[in-house]
Design a protein around this motif. Structure first.
Motif, PDB file in Angstrom:
ATOM      1  N   ALA A  31       0.848  -1.188   0.000  1.00 29.66           N
ATOM      2  CA  ALA A  31       0.000   0.000   0.000  1.00 29.66           C
ATOM      3  C   ALA A  31       0.885   1.240   0.000  1.00 29.66           C
ATOM      4  O   ALA A  31       1.979   1.220   0.560  1.00 29.66           O
ATOM      5  N   PRO A  32       0.445   2.320  -0.632  1.00 27.36           N
ATOM      6  CA  PRO A  32       1.224   3.553  -0.625  1.00 27.36           C
ATOM      7  C   PRO A  32       1.410   4.076   0.802  1.00 27.36           C
ATOM      8  O   PRO A  32       0.564   3.861   1.675  1.00 27.36           O
ATOM      9  N   ALA A  33       2.504   4.773   1.017  1.00 24.27           N
ATOM     10  CA  ALA A  33       2.810   5.302   2.349  1.00 24.27           C
ATOM     11  C   ALA A  33       1.760   6.288   2.839  1.00 24.27           C
ATOM     12  O   ALA A  33       1.604   6.504   4.041  1.00 24.27           O
ATOM     13  N   THR A  34       1.023   6.885   1.915  1.00 25.64           N
ATOM     14  CA  THR A  34       0.010   7.882   2.286  1.00 25.64           C
ATOM     15  C   THR A  34      -1.270   7.245   2.814  1.00 25.64           C
ATOM     16  O   THR A  34      -2.136   7.943   3.345  1.00 25.64           O
ATOM     17  N   GLN A  88      -6.668   2.414   3.662  1.00 28.72           N
ATOM     18  CA  GLN A  88      -7.616   3.518   3.536  1.00 28.72           C
ATOM     19  C   GLN A  88      -7.004   4.688   2.779  1.00 28.72           C
ATOM     20  O   GLN A  88      -5.978   5.239   3.176  1.00 28.72           O
ATOM     21  N   ALA A  89      -7.648   5.063   1.692  1.00 26.55           N
ATOM     22  CA  ALA A  89      -7.309   6.261   0.940  1.00 26.55           C
ATOM     23  C   ALA A  89      -8.377   7.309   1.239  1.00 26.55           C
ATOM     24  O   ALA A  89      -9.397   6.995   1.855  1.00 26.55           O
ATOM     25  N   PRO A  90      -8.174   8.561   0.841  1.00 28.49           N
ATOM     26  CA  PRO A  90      -9.165   9.601   1.150  1.00 28.49           C
ATOM     27  C   PRO A  90     -10.559   9.297   0.608  1.00 28.49           C
ATOM     28  O   PRO A  90     -11.560   9.649   1.237  1.00 28.49           O
ATOM     29  N   ASN A  91     -10.644   8.633  -0.554  1.00 28.27           N
ATOM     30  CA  ASN A  91     -11.955   8.426  -1.182  1.00 28.27           C
ATOM     31  C   ASN A  91     -12.389   6.972  -1.286  1.00 28.27           C
ATOM     32  O   ASN A  91     -13.420   6.671  -1.875  1.00 28.27           O
ATOM     33  N   TYR A  92     -11.627   6.046  -0.731  1.00 29.71           N
ATOM     34  CA  TYR A  92     -12.048   4.646  -0.745  1.00 29.71           C
ATOM     35  C   TYR A  92     -11.192   3.855   0.246  1.00 29.71           C
ATOM     36  O   TYR A  92     -10.129   4.297   0.685  1.00 29.71           O
ATOM     37  N   THR A  93     -11.679   2.661   0.576  1.00 29.16           N
ATOM     38  CA  THR A  93     -10.926   1.713   1.395  1.00 29.16           C
ATOM     39  C   THR A  93     -10.861   0.396   0.641  1.00 29.16           C
ATOM     40  O   THR A  93     -11.891  -0.110   0.178  1.00 29.16           O
ATOM     41  N   ARG A  94      -9.674  -0.141   0.517  1.00 31.61           N
ATOM     42  CA  ARG A  94      -9.506  -1.426  -0.152  1.00 31.61           C
ATOM     43  C   ARG A  94      -9.276  -2.522   0.886  1.00 31.61           C
ATOM     44  O   ARG A  94      -8.458  -2.375   1.782  1.00 31.61           O
TER      45      ARG A  94
END
Length: 224
Positions: free
Chosen positions: A145-148, A174-180
């Motif tokens: 996953a990206p560090a962000t 978790q990204a700002p607009n979705y969760t994988r």
């Protein structure tokens, strides 16, 4: 194999081994397979949707040695050159992503995908890198996953298949607009560290989890 130098979060007995995983695995970032593809299409990718899928399908349909592994609703992949096999849901298409050996994804739900990545290693067994929890946390935070993104490991376990140890992880990113919600399996063979990762958007997890679990459980390495 030497682009990352920032590992070292484990105790000293594991530091060299875990550091090796990260340095090698992030040669081209593995996070491009699904995590970044929705937000930044084309940033590191050269995608050729559908161009190679018919060839893979025909090759797989004529693979007698792998026919027994095929399940209803899935298509098989048998890579005789690199020594691995798995199945993926029917309808997913092959895409080409730099740094990944194989990637299949749903073109409508881009977070639903499976990717296989390999890096050279001098280790003979995945257990030489540490426990499932140690290796899982390291790969998820630094490679898968990206560090962000905020990550959380849900489960980590070991399974032995035909005398070979595999580690399997379940995690969310978790990204700002979705969760994988994702599953990964790793193992060692043929002088390589293999990683298969599959997943889906959290909102579709309950619908997809059984199929994704089937994908992970189907992954096998064989000698070449």
């Amino acid at each position: 194999m030497g682009q990352l130098q920032k590992y070292g979060t484990f105790r000293s007995s594991r530091r060299e081994s875990i550091s090796f995983i990260v340095k090698a695995a992030q040669e081209p970032s593995a996070s491009s397979t699904g995590f970044l593809s929705q937000d930044r299409p084309g940033r590191r990718q050269v995608i050729a949707i559908g161009a190679t899928s018919p060839l893979v399908f025909l090759f797989n349909q004529h693979s007698n040695s792998f026919a027994a592994e095929n399940k209803k609703g899935f298509l098989p992949v048998l890579d005789k050159k690199d020594g691995y096999s798995f199945i993926y849901p029917f309808g997913w298409q092959e895409v080409v992503i730099q740094g990944q050996d194989k990637v299949f994804k749903d073109v409508i739900e881009p977070l639903e995908s499976v990717s296989v990545n390999m890096i050279p290693t001098g280790k003979q067994d995945i257990r030489e890198f540490g426990s499932p929890q140690e290796v899982g946390e390291t790969l998820i935070k630094k490679v898968l996953a990206p560090a962000t993104q905020k990550t959380k490991i849900i489960d980590a376990k070991e399974q032995e298949i035909d005398g070979k140890a595999y580690y399997r992880f379940e995690f969310i990113a978790q990204a700002p607009n979705y969760t994988r919600h994702a599953l990964s399996t790793v193992s060692i063979g043929n002088g390589r560290f293999y990683t298969l990762t599959t997943g889906a958007n959290e909102r579709r997890w309950e619908k997809m989890k059984d199929r994704l679990q089937t994908v992970v459980e189907s992954f096998k390495i064989f000698n070449v």
